[in-house]
Design a protein around this motif. Structure first.
Motif, PDB file in Angstrom:
ATOM      1  N   TYR A  61       3.147  10.082 -13.705  1.00 51.71           N
ATOM      2  CA  TYR A  61       1.789  10.623 -13.778  1.00 51.71           C
ATOM      3  C   TYR A  61       1.168  10.391 -15.163  1.00 51.71           C
ATOM      4  CZ  TYR A  61       3.035  14.587 -16.759  1.00 51.71           C
ATOM      5  OH  TYR A  61       3.418  15.365 -17.834  1.00 51.71           O
ATOM      6  N   GLY A  62      -0.058   9.887 -15.165  1.00 47.89           N
ATOM      7  CA  GLY A  62      -0.774   9.653 -16.411  1.00 47.89           C
ATOM      8  C   GLY A  62      -0.588   8.279 -17.007  1.00 47.89           C
ATOM      9  N   ASP A  63       0.432   7.541 -16.563  1.00 52.02           N
ATOM     10  CA  ASP A  63       0.586   6.176 -17.082  1.00 52.02           C
ATOM     11  C   ASP A  63      -0.611   5.318 -16.681  1.00 52.02           C
ATOM     12  OD1 ASP A  63       2.928   6.776 -18.315  1.00 52.02           O
ATOM     13  OD2 ASP A  63       4.234   5.696 -16.936  1.00 52.02           O
ATOM     14  N   GLU A  64      -1.201   5.657 -15.535  1.00 52.51           N
ATOM     15  CA  GLU A  64      -2.343   4.876 -15.048  1.00 52.51           C
ATOM     16  C   GLU A  64      -3.597   5.103 -15.874  1.00 52.51           C
ATOM     17  OE1 GLU A  64      -2.972   8.764 -12.830  1.00 52.51           O
ATOM     18  OE2 GLU A  64      -1.307   7.634 -13.718  1.00 52.51           O
ATOM     19  N   ILE A  65      -3.597   6.106 -16.750  1.00 56.79           N
ATOM     20  CA  ILE A  65      -4.737   6.313 -17.660  1.00 56.79           C
ATOM     21  C   ILE A  65      -4.282   6.159 -19.110  1.00 56.79           C
ATOM     22  CG2 ILE A  65      -6.143   7.702 -16.091  1.00 56.79           C
ATOM     23  CD1 ILE A  65      -5.050  10.206 -17.647  1.00 56.79           C
ATOM     24  N   ALA A  66      -3.200   5.424 -19.301  1.00 57.20           N
ATOM     25  CA  ALA A  66      -2.709   5.072 -20.641  1.00 57.20           C
ATOM     26  C   ALA A  66      -2.374   6.299 -21.487  1.00 57.20           C
ATOM     27  CB  ALA A  66      -3.719   4.180 -21.373  1.00 57.20           C
ATOM     28  N   PHE A  76      -1.748  16.364 -17.923  1.00 59.54           N
ATOM     29  CA  PHE A  76      -2.590  15.221 -17.536  1.00 59.54           C
ATOM     30  C   PHE A  76      -3.962  15.346 -18.208  1.00 59.54           C
ATOM     31  CE2 PHE A  76      -5.335  12.605 -14.993  1.00 59.54           C
ATOM     32  CZ  PHE A  76      -4.529  11.599 -14.490  1.00 59.54           C
ATOM     33  N   ASN A  77      -4.456  14.226 -18.705  1.00 58.66           N
ATOM     34  CA  ASN A  77      -5.753  14.209 -19.388  1.00 58.66           C
ATOM     35  C   ASN A  77      -6.877  14.036 -18.370  1.00 58.66           C
ATOM     36  OD1 ASN A  77      -7.939  13.903 -21.066  1.00 58.66           O
ATOM     37  ND2 ASN A  77      -7.388  11.839 -21.734  1.00 58.66           N
ATOM     38  N   TRP A  78      -7.424  15.172 -17.907  1.00 60.01           N
ATOM     39  CA  TRP A  78      -8.495  15.099 -16.919  1.00 60.01           C
ATOM     40  C   TRP A  78      -9.850  14.756 -17.531  1.00 60.01           C
ATOM     41  CZ3 TRP A  78      -7.227  13.984 -12.355  1.00 60.01           C
ATOM     42  CH2 TRP A  78      -6.010  14.419 -11.829  1.00 60.01           C
ATOM     43  N   TRP A  90     -10.111  11.818 -18.881  1.00 58.58           N
ATOM     44  CA  TRP A  90      -9.835  10.398 -19.060  1.00 58.58           C
ATOM     45  C   TRP A  90     -11.070   9.517 -18.906  1.00 58.58           C
ATOM     46  CZ3 TRP A  90     -10.771   7.036 -15.016  1.00 58.58           C
ATOM     47  CH2 TRP A  90     -10.911   7.608 -13.737  1.00 58.58           C
ATOM     48  N   GLU A  91     -12.044   9.961 -18.110  1.00 59.17           N
ATOM     49  CA  GLU A  91     -13.232   9.123 -17.875  1.00 59.17           C
ATOM     50  C   GLU A  91     -14.084   8.957 -19.130  1.00 59.17           C
ATOM     51  OE1 GLU A  91     -14.652   9.458 -13.394  1.00 59.17           O
ATOM     52  OE2 GLU A  91     -14.300  11.442 -14.265  1.00 59.17           O
ATOM     53  N   ASN A  92     -13.829   9.774 -20.162  1.00 56.73           N
ATOM     54  CA  ASN A  92     -14.554   9.631 -21.434  1.00 56.73           C
ATOM     55  C   ASN A  92     -13.840   8.673 -22.383  1.00 56.73           C
ATOM     56  OD1 ASN A  92     -16.484  11.578 -20.638  1.00 56.73           O
ATOM     57  ND2 ASN A  92     -15.111  13.242 -21.278  1.00 56.73           N
ATOM     58  N   ASN A  93     -12.710   8.123 -21.948  1.00 57.85           N
ATOM     59  CA  ASN A  93     -11.927   7.228 -22.784  1.00 57.85           C
ATOM     60  C   ASN A  93     -11.997   5.814 -22.201  1.00 57.85           C
ATOM     61  OD1 ASN A  93      -9.820   5.683 -23.932  1.00 57.85           O
ATOM     62  ND2 ASN A  93      -8.561   7.491 -24.278  1.00 57.85           N
ATOM     63  N   PRO A  94     -12.626   4.862 -22.886  1.00 58.35           N
ATOM     64  CA  PRO A  94     -12.772   3.506 -22.341  1.00 58.35           C
ATOM     65  C   PRO A  94     -11.432   2.836 -22.011  1.00 58.35           C
ATOM     66  CG  PRO A  94     -14.232   3.816 -24.224  1.00 58.35           C
ATOM     67  CD  PRO A  94     -13.330   5.018 -24.177  1.00 58.35           C
ATOM     68  N   VAL A  95     -10.417   3.046 -22.838  1.00 61.58           N
ATOM     69  CA  VAL A  95      -9.112   2.433 -22.561  1.00 61.58           C
ATOM     70  C   VAL A  95      -8.512   3.005 -21.291  1.00 61.58           C
ATOM     71  CG1 VAL A  95      -6.746   2.139 -23.393  1.00 61.58           C
ATOM     72  CG2 VAL A  95      -8.665   1.888 -24.976  1.00 61.58           C
ATOM     73  N   ALA A  96      -8.607   4.328 -21.125  1.00 59.45           N
ATOM     74  CA  ALA A  96      -8.090   4.963 -19.909  1.00 59.45           C
ATOM     75  C   ALA A  96      -8.796   4.431 -18.676  1.00 59.45           C
ATOM     76  CB  ALA A  96      -8.238   6.482 -20.002  1.00 59.45           C
ATOM     77  N   CYS A  97     -10.107   4.271 -18.772  1.00 60.68           N
ATOM     78  CA  CYS A  97     -10.870   3.740 -17.631  1.00 60.68           C
ATOM     79  C   CYS A  97     -10.454   2.309 -17.307  1.00 60.68           C
ATOM     80  CB  CYS A  97     -12.364   3.797 -17.932  1.00 60.68           C
ATOM     81  SG  CYS A  97     -13.046   5.471 -18.037  1.00 60.68           S
ATOM     82  N   VAL A 130      -7.553   0.823 -17.979  1.00 70.74           N
ATOM     83  CA  VAL A 130      -6.190   0.766 -17.451  1.00 70.74           C
ATOM     84  C   VAL A 130      -6.141   1.283 -16.029  1.00 70.74           C
ATOM     85  CG1 VAL A 130      -3.848   1.669 -17.731  1.00 70.74           C
ATOM     86  CG2 VAL A 130      -5.110   0.836 -19.722  1.00 70.74           C
ATOM     87  N   ARG A 131      -6.865   2.379 -15.748  1.00 75.99           N
ATOM     88  CA  ARG A 131      -6.844   2.909 -14.378  1.00 75.99           C
ATOM     89  C   ARG A 131      -7.478   1.928 -13.401  1.00 75.99           C
ATOM     90  NH1 ARG A 131      -9.142   5.501 -10.237  1.00 75.99           N
ATOM     91  NH2 ARG A 131      -7.899   7.122  -9.212  1.00 75.99           N
TER      92      ARG A 131
END
Length: 735
Positions: free
Chosen positions: A601-606, A619-621, A623-630, A632-633
């Protein structure tokens, strides 16, 4: 000289001291370097035979990834290393001369995956076969190369048949042929009669078909999502009575003290690296965040959008810790996760959405809070559960002193007082009991065994889950797992049994025990070492991957849990040090490889995270405010969708292909499609050889067929019907 690479992955969290000692060091300890949670050392040795051990936190242990062992003359074993000079390649003539002394049945092996479906494996000398064919009265089927072992290359073919099976095997090499039949090997087919096998005698090793199609998502329940604040931990249970108060301001906890508490801010992860109540370097192992089943239920649409179809939960039963491996009761749901009814409803809803559920179970040990252990602590030998544990001394001191050594009183897992080991065999001590396979050679602790087997029915029938992930199963007797499998398959024939084995696991992956294992040894470790850490060569990487492929039957390979990280290891993005491209290449290999991909869990959002407990961040909910997380997901979602759309990825043949330096190429071949995957791990552009008629499924390549650094391309080729050779059934042709 012979280049040797040693690696060790710790089984417990925290900081470790790992060394290597052997007769090649005069038994002086050489420290191993820790990189990304893996301890490694590479050295050159003169040719010879050597003995060695790892020294982990002062404990001398053999290398579990090396099957070769010899007595250490002190009641234990040393690992045995054979460092060989490069030999001249064996010739065809050498083989012909040796074959009269070789037992022919050692070259082939049958596996039975369903009522009439079989796999025939054949092992042969490296680079001394151009084609190998299975010959029967009606068939001529070419074997496919699947992998290797220390002596041979391994080939296989799949076929459907019933009754008596008569066959020969033909090895073709440079216009020369050799045949294997009932009398052994011959240059002339007519000189030997067919081998006859009664296929009914081959044990049925049924593995659920759904596993190979799975995308597994592991959830650490306390850290995924808090959907119901009303069931947040309040620490009113009896076992928190003396450990829910912080130390006075400005003071640290004493080493034997614990402080269990709820972190009010979901996004506050500071304590997972440094506890505010401990000396420098010690994280907070006793914090809770309030994650629960209601939270997972609220996020099912998020998971479905990602593309997963199996949830693997860390333990859900009642326990004192946040990780729940210290069970207080196997027949319960922790009330801070859900009620029994809420859990049953969740499983039903997940099933309706096409998601299966598997549960982590730890049957090597319970918690010190477990009801049977507490009865022993209170009553001593008068307790009816006294022999459920390996007691050495009683009573326990009250209160426990700062220097309390639990191993002086009872057997416990890795000396951890919270995890007393269960006693399965009344005749043998722990760990000697673990090696016993035949229950007739054991004195089973029947009440304990009956209780544990009853948990199978409760979780599979009452709660409705779909299988089990078995924690440290190599520390439980083989005969118990045979009973366990019989019960699981009787209750739910399509339930999945996957074991946590960090090393080679052929003795567990069988019709008697497990369907498959977490593929640490032959997937995670080589992928991390090659794709991310760059500490092994391409040749070593391919060798390790092919060794794993050569070990297990094909249908079990399709059910291997292929992971890049878990609750026991640093997160993959942490090891990548933020290098998104290297992360993507590792995930592409994972999603295109044979076996069931696992996502922590969470690897998909780096998400980042070092050693336990930092790798168990909430879990970093946001994540949508993080360009890298977006980014990677979106990539995970794309590559998962690609895998699910092409059966060749989850049901097809695998083979490495020639590729330029610093590049990897491989084939996935199904009945109607061939898929070529190219990955450039280097920092320079490479030119690759691909057919012009292929359809690009992923990535880009220019007109000169050049692949950019740290990038990949996936290409599809349709198989022409007239040339197709089905993998799951044999094509009948005239010889």
């Amino acid at each position: 000289m012979s280049y040797q690479h040693f690696s060790y992955s710790p089984l417990t969290a925290g900081k470790h001291t790992v060394g290597l000692a052997g007769d090649f060091t005069s038994w002086e300890i050489i420290p191993l370097d820790e990189i990304g949670g893996i301890y490694t050392l590479s050295i050159d040795l003169p040719p010879g035979v050597y003995q060695y051990k790892f020294i982990v936190d002062g404990n001398w242990i053999p290398d579990e990834n090396n099957p070769h062992q010899v007595s250490d003359n002190f009641g234990g074993v040393n690992s045995l290393l054979i460092a060989e000079e490069e030999k001249e390649e064996v010739t065809w003539e050498d083989i012909i001369a040796q074959l009269p002394n070789k037992a022919p049945e050692k070259f082939y092996q049958f596996f039975r995956s369903s009522v009439n479906n079989y796999e025939l494996r054949f092992s042969w000398y490296p680079k001394l076969a151009e084609t190998i064919n299975l010959l029967t009265e009606s068939w001529n089927i070419e074997f496919k190369r699947i992998g290797q072992n220390p002596l041979y290359e391994v080939f296989y073919c799949l076929f459907k048949q019933t009754g008596i099976f008569s066959f020969r095997i033909k090895i073709q090499y440079k216009n020369k042929a050799l045949y294997l039949g009932a009398e052994g090997f011959s240059k002339m087919e007519e000189d030997i009669s067919p081998i006859k096998i009664n296929l009914k005698d081959i044990p049925l090793f049924a593995i659920p078909d759904w596993v190979s199609r799975s995308i597994i998502y592991q959830i650490f329940p306390d850290r995924f999502c808090n959907g119901n604040i009303d069931n947040d931990p309040d620490f009113n249970e009896w076992y928190y009575a003396d450990c829910k108060e912080p130390p006075p301001d400005g003071e640290n906890l004493s080493p034997e003290k614990e402080y269990y508490h709820l972190v009010s801010d979901w996004n506050d992860i500071s304590g997972l690296k440094q506890s505010p109540w401990q000396k420098k370097g010690i994280p907070d192992f006793f914090s809770f965040y309030g994650g629960d089943i209601a939270g997972v239920r609220q996020k099912l649409d998020y998971l479905l959008d990602l593309g997963i179809n199996v949830i693997y939960f860390n333990p859900l039963w009642q326990a004192k810790s946040n990780h729940k491996y210290d069970s207080a009761d196997y027949h319960s749901i922790d009330p801070h996760f859900a009620t029994t009814e809420e859990m049953m409803d969740f499983v039903k809803i997940a099933h309706q959405k096409g998601i299966r559920i598997i549960l982590d179970v730890a049957f090597n040990h319970t918690g010190e809070t477990f009801w049977a252990f507490r009865d022993c602590v209170e009553k001593g030998p008068q307790s009816p559960y006294w022999n459920w544990y390996d007691w050495k001394k009683w009573p326990l001191p009250k209160p426990l002193p700062p220097d309390f050594n639990p191993k002086e009183y009872y057997q416990c897992w890795w000396g951890i007082k919270d995890m007393p080991d269960l006693n399965y065999d009344l005749a043998l001590p722990h760990p000697d009991e673990n090696a016993v396979r035949d229950i007739r050679k054991a004195r089973p602790n029947a009440p304990l065994v009956d209780y544990l087997i009853s948990t199978v029915r409760w979780w599979l029938i009452d709660i409705g889950i779909d299988g089990f992930r078995l924690d440290v199963p190599d520390e439980v007797p083989f005969w118990f797992w045979e009973l366990f499998r019989k019960e699981v398959k009787k209750v739910k024939p399509d339930a999945w049994i996957v074991g946590e084995i960090w090393h080679e696991a052929r003795q567990w992956v069988s019709p008697l025990y497990f369907d498959s294992v977490m593929n640490y040894a032959f997937f995670k470790t080589p992928v991390i070492e090659f794709f991310v850490l760059n500490i092994i060569s391409k040749e070593e990487f391919c060798q390790k991957i092919e060794t794993g492929l050569g070990l297990y039957p094909f249908h079990s390979l399709k059910a291997m849990m292929n992971l890049l990280g878990s609750h026991d290891t640093p997160r993959i993005f942490e090891i990548c040090r933020g290098n998104v491209q290297r992360l993507k290449l590792a995930v592409i290999f994972q999603m295109c490889f044979i076996g069931a991909p696992h996502i922590y869990y969470g690897d998909e959002i780096a998400m980042e995270g070092g050693k336990d407990p930092d790798n168990r961040r909430p879990f970093n909910w946001n994540w949508e405010n993080n360009p890298v997380a977006c980014e990677v997901r979106a990539f995970y979602k794309q590559i998962i969708s690609l895998r699910k759309a092409h059966p060749a990825f989850w049901d097809g043949h695998f083979a490495f292909l020639p590729a330029p330096e610093n590049a990897i190429a491989f084939l996935r071949e199904g009945d109607s499609e061939k898929i070529l995957v190219f990955l450039n791990l280097g920092l320079d552009t490479v030119t690759i050889s691909i057919p012009d008629e292929g359809e690009i499924l992923f990535g880009n390549i220019d007109t000169k067929k050049q692949l950019q650094p740290l990038s990949a391309v996936i290409l599809s080729l349709l198989v022409q019907p007239e040339n197709a050779v089905p993998l799951q059934k044999s094509e009948k042709v005239k010889k």
